[in-house]
Design a protein around this motif. Sequence first.
Motif, mmCIF file in Angstrom:
data_model
loop_
_atom_site.group_PDB
_atom_site.id
_atom_site.type_symbol
_atom_site.label_atom_id
_atom_site.label_comp_id
_atom_site.label_asym_id
_atom_site.label_seq_id
_atom_site.Cartn_x
_atom_site.Cartn_y
_atom_site.Cartn_z
ATOM 1 N N ASN A 171 27.311 27.816 31.906
ATOM 2 C CA ASN A 171 25.925 28.024 32.287
ATOM 3 C C ASN A 171 25.435 29.248 31.536
ATOM 4 N N SER A 172 24.348 29.112 30.824
ATOM 5 C CA SER A 172 23.845 30.222 30.005
ATOM 6 C C SER A 172 23.452 31.439 30.844
ATOM 7 N N LYS A 173 23.275 31.250 32.137
ATOM 8 C CA LYS A 173 22.882 32.364 33.011
ATOM 9 C C LYS A 173 24.080 33.132 33.569
ATOM 10 N N THR A 174 25.285 32.646 33.327
ATOM 11 C CA THR A 174 26.476 33.325 33.816
ATOM 12 C C THR A 174 26.680 34.627 33.046
ATOM 13 N N ASP A 175 26.939 35.697 33.758
ATOM 14 C CA ASP A 175 27.181 37.003 33.144
ATOM 15 C C ASP A 175 28.662 37.108 32.790
#
Length: 143
Positions: free
Chosen positions: A101-105
């Motif tokens: 997920n591109s939003k995962t840090d």
Amino acid sequence: MSDTRTVKFEQEIPDVIAAMVEVHKVMNGHNLDHKIRHLVHLRASQMNGCAHCIKMHTREAREDGETNERLDRVIVWNHVSDFDEREKAALAWTEALTEINSKTDLGALRARLRQHFSDKEIGALTAEVAGINFWNRLGVARH
């Protein structure tokens, strides 16, 4: 009429299968904790819905001394106290790399990992996650 038979990967791409088996032998040489490896393999397999892999990795974990109680709760690892912080960091990394997920840090997850693992161990852990995802996808392709 459509041909819906599963592909026999061992027959069609035996060189790829053999190469991946060799990769796993190399990964074994990096001495990543066996309990961590079992948890990673089981959690990724659960996420990917690979029934064959779930059965196999659950059995292997039990054979290596893992408890039924912990195995039953791997799916909810972040909501129970059965797993220590090292295991939780590895499971969080597994989930992040299994369901990208591109939003995962990822930076925060790497910082969490570094509290418990060396960079070499993080490399081995990452290879384990990649490897099980490879096998899961072949397994799911057979469903």
